[in-house]
Design a protein around this motif. Sequence first.
Motif, short mmCIF file in Angstrom:
data_model
loop_
_atom_site.label_atom_id
_atom_site.label_comp_id
_atom_site.label_asym_id
_atom_site.label_seq_id
_atom_site.Cartn_x
_atom_site.Cartn_y
_atom_site.Cartn_z
N MET A 1 0.84 -1.19 0.00
CA MET A 1 0.00 0.00 0.00
C MET A 1 0.88 1.25 0.00
SD MET A 1 -2.79 1.31 2.82
CE MET A 1 -4.11 0.30 2.13
N ARG A 2 0.55 2.18 -0.89
CA ARG A 2 1.25 3.45 -0.94
C ARG A 2 0.40 4.52 -0.26
NH1 ARG A 2 4.23 3.93 -6.89
NH2 ARG A 2 5.59 2.10 -6.62
N LEU A 3 1.02 5.27 0.64
CA LEU A 3 0.31 6.29 1.40
C LEU A 3 0.89 7.67 1.12
CD1 LEU A 3 0.00 4.51 4.88
CD2 LEU A 3 -1.72 4.66 3.08
N SER A 4 0.00 8.65 1.04
CA SER A 4 0.39 10.04 0.92
C SER A 4 0.07 10.72 2.25
CB SER A 4 -0.37 10.72 -0.22
OG SER A 4 -0.10 12.09 -0.25
N ILE A 5 1.02 11.48 2.78
CA ILE A 5 0.86 12.10 4.09
C ILE A 5 1.08 13.59 3.99
CG2 ILE A 5 1.80 12.26 6.45
CD1 ILE A 5 2.28 9.10 4.41
N ARG A 6 0.23 14.33 4.68
CA ARG A 6 0.42 15.77 4.84
C ARG A 6 0.14 16.09 6.30
NH1 ARG A 6 1.46 20.63 1.67
NH2 ARG A 6 1.77 22.11 3.37
N HIS A 7 1.14 16.65 6.98
CA HIS A 7 1.03 16.92 8.41
C HIS A 7 1.49 18.36 8.66
CE1 HIS A 7 2.21 15.56 12.78
NE2 HIS A 7 1.40 16.60 12.76
N ASP A 8 0.57 19.20 9.11
CA ASP A 8 0.88 20.60 9.40
C ASP A 8 0.55 20.91 10.85
OD1 ASP A 8 1.66 21.54 6.72
OD2 ASP A 8 -0.43 21.12 6.21
N THR A 9 1.50 21.51 11.55
CA THR A 9 1.30 21.92 12.94
C THR A 9 1.53 23.43 13.03
OG1 THR A 9 2.15 19.78 13.72
CG2 THR A 9 2.02 21.57 15.33
N THR A 10 0.53 24.14 13.55
CA THR A 10 0.60 25.60 13.65
C THR A 10 0.49 26.02 15.11
OG1 THR A 10 -0.44 25.84 11.48
CG2 THR A 10 -0.43 27.77 12.92
N TYR A 11 1.42 26.85 15.54
CA TYR A 11 1.39 27.44 16.88
C TYR A 11 1.15 28.94 16.75
CZ TYR A 11 3.62 23.14 18.55
OH TYR A 11 3.91 21.82 18.85
N ASN A 12 0.15 29.44 17.49
CA ASN A 12 -0.09 30.88 17.59
C ASN A 12 0.04 31.27 19.06
OD1 ASN A 12 -0.96 31.82 14.82
ND2 ASN A 12 -2.40 30.14 15.11
N TYR A 13 0.78 32.35 19.32
CA TYR A 13 1.08 32.75 20.69
C TYR A 13 0.38 34.06 21.03
CZ TYR A 13 4.77 29.40 19.61
OH TYR A 13 5.46 28.28 19.20
N ASP A 14 0.03 34.20 22.31
CA ASP A 14 -0.63 35.42 22.77
C ASP A 14 0.31 36.62 22.71
OD1 ASP A 14 -2.86 33.90 23.22
OD2 ASP A 14 -2.53 33.70 25.39
N SER B 1 -3.76 9.42 3.05
CA SER B 1 -4.64 8.87 2.01
C SER B 1 -3.86 7.86 1.17
CB SER B 1 -5.19 9.98 1.13
OG SER B 1 -4.16 10.78 0.61
N PRO B 2 -4.54 6.86 0.63
CA PRO B 2 -3.86 5.86 -0.21
C PRO B 2 -3.62 6.39 -1.61
CG PRO B 2 -6.20 5.35 -0.05
CD PRO B 2 -5.97 6.55 0.84
N LEU B 3 -2.55 5.93 -2.23
CA LEU B 3 -2.24 6.26 -3.61
C LEU B 3 -2.51 5.08 -4.50
CD1 LEU B 3 1.21 8.06 -3.17
CD2 LEU B 3 -0.93 9.14 -3.85
N LEU B 4 -3.11 5.34 -5.65
CA LEU B 4 -3.34 4.27 -6.60
C LEU B 4 -2.01 3.87 -7.23
CD1 LEU B 4 -6.61 5.49 -8.37
CD2 LEU B 4 -6.38 3.74 -6.60
N GLN B 5 -1.77 2.56 -7.33
CA GLN B 5 -0.54 2.07 -7.93
C GLN B 5 -0.80 1.66 -9.38
OE1 GLN B 5 0.54 -0.36 -4.00
NE2 GLN B 5 2.14 -0.46 -5.52
N VAL B 6 0.06 2.11 -10.26
CA VAL B 6 -0.09 1.81 -11.67
C VAL B 6 0.47 0.41 -11.95
CG1 VAL B 6 0.50 2.49 -14.01
CG2 VAL B 6 0.09 4.24 -12.26
N GLN B 7 -0.34 -0.45 -12.54
CA GLN B 7 0.10 -1.80 -12.88
C GLN B 7 1.05 -1.78 -14.07
OE1 GLN B 7 -0.64 -4.53 -11.13
NE2 GLN B 7 -1.87 -3.32 -9.68
N GLN B 8 2.14 -2.50 -13.95
CA GLN B 8 3.11 -2.57 -15.05
C GLN B 8 2.67 -3.60 -16.08
OE1 GLN B 8 5.65 -0.51 -15.29
NE2 GLN B 8 5.18 0.47 -13.34
#
Length: 264
Positions: free
Chosen positions: A1-14, A257-264
């Motif tokens: 299985m091929r997975l695509s990952i996007r991870h964003d962490t945002t800090y806002n300070y007073d 999310s999963p990525l579709l794999q192209v069949q050879q």
Amino acid sequence: MRLSIRHDTTYNYDDQVRSSIQYLRLTPQESVRQHVLSWQLDLPRAVRAQRDPHGNILHVLTLDEPHEALVIGARGQVEIDEHCESEGDNHSALPYLRFTSLTQPDDALYDFAQASSAGRRDRDSLISLMHGLHEQMPYTPGATKVDSTAAEAFAGRAGVCQDHTHAFLACARSLGVPARYVSGYLFTEDSGHLASHAWAEAWLDDAWYSFDVTNQLSRPERHLKLAVGLDYLDACPVRGMRRGGGGEQMHARVKVSPLLQVQQ
């Protein structure tokens, strides 16, 4: 299985932060069960990779100039071998017998480990322990805090993946089985579970085997590993310190999310 990952962490300070340092374990490694197709960090400045004591890829982000917000991003694609059940290791597993403040078992956890495993130290026994902990500690967001111990979560009969993993580590180590905390990502179609995830690995028959208490899985078919350690503090993806800033608001967005794999 091929997975695509996007991870964003945002800090806002007073208020304005005078300086900060962030320890980032956000980069996966190549292994027998995961192949990194592409990966990059999106940071305010370039940083060099290094290794921490557990062999994880570590980036240290230091900001000496004043700032009122911080955005940390990671993205990439990784191929997971769904048929790989375990991973070997050339390093000793004995350090992972050590308890920490988050994984120290009390009498209740020790007795539960003995009863659930019948005192045995094989994979079937640890799978029984995994299921027993899930029944004893239903997945309950908001029931614990980031610094809750395994004993506290077990006594409260509720927790999230971090608590499940700490309780498993406490039990496994009390049985004399080396076990370590794993942070990473999980692809699941259940929107009730976060894609950013934690599970345990135990050293059995000269290999590391996975135990995901939250999802009751003993095969890491959809798990992408980022880092390992004795507990959450060793392996969490983002951990830092700062001078100034007052209160903060942290928002994390993770998409797997999963990525579709192209069949050879």
